[in-house]
Design an enzyme around this catalytic site. Structure first.
Site, short mmCIF file in Angstrom:
data_model
loop_
_atom_site.label_atom_id
_atom_site.label_comp_id
_atom_site.label_asym_id
_atom_site.label_seq_id
_atom_site.Cartn_x
_atom_site.Cartn_y
_atom_site.Cartn_z
N GLY A 27 0.81 -1.21 0.00
CA GLY A 27 0.00 0.00 0.00
C GLY A 27 0.84 1.25 0.00
N ASN A 29 1.52 3.25 -2.29
CA ASN A 29 1.17 4.22 -3.32
C ASN A 29 0.33 5.38 -2.81
OD1 ASN A 29 -0.88 1.88 -3.33
ND2 ASN A 29 -2.02 3.54 -4.30
N GLY A 31 -1.68 7.41 0.99
CA GLY A 31 -1.90 7.48 2.42
C GLY A 31 -0.64 7.38 3.25
N ILE A 32 -0.75 6.75 4.40
CA ILE A 32 0.39 6.60 5.30
C ILE A 32 1.50 5.81 4.62
CG2 ILE A 32 1.15 5.59 7.48
CD1 ILE A 32 -1.71 6.17 8.55
N GLY A 33 1.13 4.79 3.86
CA GLY A 33 2.13 3.96 3.19
C GLY A 33 3.02 4.76 2.25
N SER A 156 -4.00 -0.51 14.20
CA SER A 156 -4.84 0.68 14.27
C SER A 156 -5.31 0.89 15.70
CB SER A 156 -6.07 0.51 13.37
OG SER A 156 -7.00 1.56 13.58
N TYR A 181 -13.77 -3.85 10.38
CA TYR A 181 -12.46 -3.25 10.08
C TYR A 181 -11.56 -3.30 11.31
CZ TYR A 181 -8.88 0.28 9.43
OH TYR A 181 -7.67 0.92 9.39
#
Length: 315
Positions: A27, A29, A31-33, A156, A181
């Site tokens: 991930g 690409n 957000g946080i990643g 999270s 989630y």
């Protein structure tokens, strides 16, 4: 066991050199990643972005190169919801070793109906937990080839108030998206801790570390066009929230430190300093339900069965 050694000061803007290391960020690409990848590339690591959207991955790679002169960054197609594809994704890395993997990618659905993958697994549990569980097994030979690999699992804060239902891991009864989630992230965190226990028992030099980013808002996140664009209005509207939470650039700090800091020990939880929501990364006490080794072991066995993964660690 987590280290009791004093934690030395850490400057998030002056990271130790990571030249010569290979790091995969799932991930990476967006957000946080994305910021995890950008910061690791800035430290000199060769960073591979794992993404199911190759166009977005290439855009992110171009953005990182524009901000980090000489950045060694590329991407590999990675769809964590497709268990059958993970072997090919690991092979497509074309590396002789992997020094670290940041298990960051995730999906969060806000509304029903419940959705399933092609493997008939609930989508969030499958992507966030089962996909990373199976990917780690596929990466085992590359991680074992590194002198001291690190597996960093991004959990999270939402998982703090949840508990797993081991009899309904797929949320087939009473599906509630936010709860599902949070439970998928809790499963990830339990996996990361159980993985480290198994690595220690096997005498491995690899470490498994768990992090969580705290509270992260787009309105507090610096622009990285076209990956992320923050307007002046967004920034102003987000200022009051900045007293409690932070942007995604800062939310990346726990994972980056878990990869790079030699003082980090396996089995630790790293999180933002201020109430676990914002601030510099620090080691945090494990939440009580994260210390339940019986639940973690049962989750491990169930994950092996659901993914068809060999239960041995292999690192």
């Amino acid at each position: 066991m987590p280290s009791t050694a004093p934690i030395k000061p850490w400057d998030v803007h002056r990271l130790p050199l990571a030249t010569g290391t290979n790091i995969l960020v799932t991930g990476g690409n967006a957000g946080i990643g994305y910021f995890v990848a950008e910061q690791l590339a800035g430290a000199g690591a060769t960073v591979v972005l794992g993404s199911r959207d190759t166009a977005k991955a290439e855009t992110a790679a171009v953005s990182i190169r524009s901000r980090v002169p000489g950045a060694q960054v590329r991407w590999v197609r990675l769809d964590l919801a497709d268990l059958f594809s993970l072997k090919a994704s690991a092979e497509a890395l074309h590396l002789d070793r992997l020094d670290a993997v940041v298990l960051n990618a995730g999906v969060m659905l806000d509304h029903p109906p419940r959705r399933e993958t092609h493997d008939s697994h609930e989508l969030m549990f499958a992507t966030n937990h089962l996909g990373h569980f199976a990917l780690t097994r596929q990466l085992a030979p590359l991680l074992a080839a590194a002198p001291a690999a690190r597996i960093v699992t991004t959990g999270s804060f939402a998982a703090k108030s949840e508990r797993l239902d081991l009899d309904d891991l797929q949320s087939t009864r009473d599906y509630q998206p936010k709860r599902t989630y949070a439970r998928s992230k809790l499963a990830q965190m339990l996996f990361g801790l159980e993985l480290d226990r198994r690595l220690r028992a096997a005498g491995s030099t690899a470490l498994s570390v768990v992090t969580h980013p705290g509270g992260a808002l787009d309105s507090l996140t610096p622009s990285r066009p076209p990956v992320h664009v923050r307007t002046t209005g967004d920034r102003l509207r987000g200022l009051p929230a900045g007293l409690l939470v932070q942007g995604k650039e800062a939310a990346a700090w726990p994972a980056v430190r878990a990869v790079l800091d030699p003082a980090v020990a396996g089995g630790q939880l790293w999180a933002p300093r201020v109430f676990g929501l914002r601030g510099l990364p620090r080691p945090a006490p494990l939440w009580d339900h994260l210390t339940d080794t019986a639940v973690a072991a049962r989750l491990w066995d169930a994950s092996c069965e659901l993914t068809g993964v060999d239960p041995s660690v292999g690192l």
